[in-house]
Design a protein around this motif. Structure first.
Motif, mmCIF file in Angstrom:
data_model
loop_
_atom_site.group_PDB
_atom_site.id
_atom_site.type_symbol
_atom_site.label_atom_id
_atom_site.label_comp_id
_atom_site.label_asym_id
_atom_site.label_seq_id
_atom_site.Cartn_x
_atom_site.Cartn_y
_atom_site.Cartn_z
ATOM 1 N N ASP A 99 18.633 59.084 11.775
ATOM 2 C CA ASP A 99 19.114 59.296 10.412
ATOM 3 C C ASP A 99 18.513 60.606 9.885
ATOM 4 O O ASP A 99 17.328 60.871 10.102
ATOM 5 C CB ASP A 99 18.666 58.128 9.522
ATOM 6 C CG ASP A 99 19.149 58.315 8.102
ATOM 7 O OD1 ASP A 99 20.254 57.829 7.793
ATOM 8 O OD2 ASP A 99 18.439 58.952 7.299
ATOM 9 N N VAL A 102 15.334 60.192 7.589
ATOM 10 C CA VAL A 102 14.144 59.460 8.044
ATOM 11 C C VAL A 102 13.407 60.358 9.033
ATOM 12 O O VAL A 102 13.876 60.578 10.153
ATOM 13 C CB VAL A 102 14.511 58.117 8.716
ATOM 14 C CG1 VAL A 102 13.243 57.403 9.190
ATOM 15 C CG2 VAL A 102 15.281 57.221 7.760
ATOM 16 N N THR A 127 18.866 54.767 12.456
ATOM 17 C CA THR A 127 17.539 55.333 12.716
ATOM 18 C C THR A 127 16.896 54.639 13.914
ATOM 19 O O THR A 127 17.186 53.473 14.208
ATOM 20 C CB THR A 127 16.660 55.254 11.450
ATOM 21 O OG1 THR A 127 15.487 56.046 11.661
ATOM 22 C CG2 THR A 127 16.249 53.828 11.108
ATOM 23 N N SER A 128 16.025 55.372 14.624
ATOM 24 C CA SER A 128 15.547 54.854 15.910
ATOM 25 C C SER A 128 14.695 53.589 15.765
ATOM 26 O O SER A 128 14.647 52.801 16.708
ATOM 27 C CB SER A 128 14.809 55.929 16.692
ATOM 28 O OG SER A 128 13.934 56.629 15.883
ATOM 29 N N ALA A 238 9.512 57.843 21.726
ATOM 30 C CA ALA A 238 9.273 56.404 21.787
ATOM 31 C C ALA A 238 8.934 55.845 20.411
ATOM 32 O O ALA A 238 8.337 56.533 19.578
ATOM 33 C CB ALA A 238 8.138 56.107 22.759
HETATM 34 N N1 SAH Z 1 15.447 61.111 12.291
HETATM 35 C C1 SAH Z 1 15.038 60.362 13.471
HETATM 36 C C2 SAH Z 1 13.556 60.474 13.729
HETATM 37 C C3 SAH Z 1 13.109 61.847 14.138
HETATM 38 S S1 SAH Z 1 11.408 61.882 14.523
HETATM 39 C C4 SAH Z 1 15.463 58.897 13.310
HETATM 40 O O1 SAH Z 1 15.916 58.509 12.227
HETATM 41 O O2 SAH Z 1 15.362 58.160 14.277
HETATM 42 C C5 SAH Z 1 11.424 61.717 16.280
HETATM 43 C C6 SAH Z 1 10.892 60.355 16.694
HETATM 44 O O3 SAH Z 1 11.912 59.365 16.557
HETATM 45 C C7 SAH Z 1 10.469 60.261 18.134
HETATM 46 O O4 SAH Z 1 9.187 60.800 18.349
HETATM 47 C C8 SAH Z 1 10.485 58.774 18.344
HETATM 48 O O5 SAH Z 1 9.368 58.160 17.744
HETATM 49 C C9 SAH Z 1 11.714 58.384 17.538
HETATM 50 N N2 SAH Z 1 12.916 58.295 18.379
HETATM 51 C C10 SAH Z 1 14.015 59.060 18.317
HETATM 52 N N3 SAH Z 1 14.937 58.664 19.223
HETATM 53 C C11 SAH Z 1 14.400 57.591 19.861
HETATM 54 C C12 SAH Z 1 14.845 56.716 20.892
HETATM 55 N N4 SAH Z 1 16.051 56.836 21.464
HETATM 56 N N5 SAH Z 1 14.019 55.728 21.291
HETATM 57 C C13 SAH Z 1 12.808 55.560 20.736
HETATM 58 N N6 SAH Z 1 12.334 56.344 19.761
HETATM 59 C C14 SAH Z 1 13.110 57.354 19.328
#
Ligand code: SAH
Length: 265
Positions: A99, A102, A127-128, A238
């Motif tokens: 997102d 976030v 969001t992840s 992660a």
């Molecule tokens: N805007 C993104 C977050 C960006 S910060 C969101 O909303 O998800 C980047 C962090 O997001 C990574 O270091 C990890 O912690 C997480 N992240 C992003 N993609 C991911 C995935 N496929 N699996 C697990 N963690 C993930």
């Protein structure tokens, strides 16, 4: 008078679009439509090539970030690029992992666009934290275990005395904790959570590259997750999920089970 200019003039609109956690099927319909229409796509490393490939043929593709602590396009340059493309009259998609609002600096980009008088819209993405938990089999809330969820960043150095996050306080909260960018500092983070009162046996889960073909997960405890995940080679990107709900991954890890079954059949 509104400071928001009208859409559809000679200056283009910038769409701050969430691309979701990786699996292209988790894009919103709106994100997909905008990708197919935009004149320019400005994307960073978390967005997989399959999603960028949904751009219309001939769209200008601008890559603005690289994985890890190495080169990373300065934030001001990214904002400058968005403003320049919009002033050229282009419809711009600023595509971000998860997102845009976030831990994605979408807020800073939106502020820069307002400052430059450029119209923008925000398209939320999965969001992840939500995606990692869902695919790992962890309901972030559960009537029996947790009534609150917190999204935290582990990126800032938690050993610094002026760290903005008081991890000890979160150790006392009784909420599910979702830690973004937490792998590098996981040892310090989990130590501080325990210093705040979190029991060492509290379930803790790491989910790497959630929703993609590289998806891996590890269920452990707050006391042991840092060591175990390091030993087993877990790294960014992660998500760390801490709280009683994480234990449900033992029972509900549907995605990993399906992948294992597919690999062994
Ligand atoms: N805007 C993104 C977050 C960006 S910060 C969101 O909303 O998800 C980047 C962090 O997001 C990574 O270091 C990890 O912690 C997480 N992240 C992003 N993609 C991911 C995935 N496929 N699996 C697990 N963690 C993930």
């Amino acid at each position: 008078m509104s400071s928001f200019p009208d859409h559809g003039r000679s200056v283009g609109t910038v769409y701050l679009v969430g691309a979701g956690p990786g699996d292209p099927e988790l894009l919103t319909i709106k994100a997909r439509r905008l990708l197919g229409e935009a004149d320019a796509i400005v994307h960073d490393y978390l967005v997989p090539a399959e999603i960028v490939a949904l751009a219309r043929p001939g769209a200008e593709l601008v890559f603005v970030g690289k994985k890890g602590g190495g080169f990373c396009c300065p934030q001001r340059d990214i904002e400058g690029t968005l403003i320049r493309l919009a002033r050229e009259g282009k419809t711009v998609v600023r595509l971000k992992g998860g997102d845009p609002f976030v831990f994605g600096r979408g807020g800073e980009e939106a502020e820069a666009l307002v400052g430059a008088g450029i119209a923008f819209e925000v398209v939320p993405g999965v969001t992840s934290a939500l995606a990692a938990a869902a695919f790992a089999g962890v309901p972030l809330t559960h009537r029996a275990h947790s009534s609150a969820v917190v999204f935290l960043t582990g990126h800032e150095d938690p050993a610094k005395p002026d760290s903005a996050i008081c991890w000890e306080d979160y150790g006392r909260l009784g909420a599910t904790l979702c830690i973004y960018m937490g792998m590098k500092n996981l040892e310090t983070i989990t130590r501080r959570l325990q210093a705040g009162g979190l029991a060492p046996g509290t379930p803790a889960l790491v989910v790497q590259s959630a929703t993609t073909s590289e998806h891996r997960q590890l269920l452990s405890t707050v006391g042991e997750i840092a060591l175990r995940s390091e030993r087993e080679g877990f790294g960014a990107p992660a998500m760390v999920v801490i709280g009683e709900v994480a234990r449900l991954a033992e029972k509900l890890a549907w995605f990993e089970a399906a992948r294992t079954a597919a690999l062994t059949s």
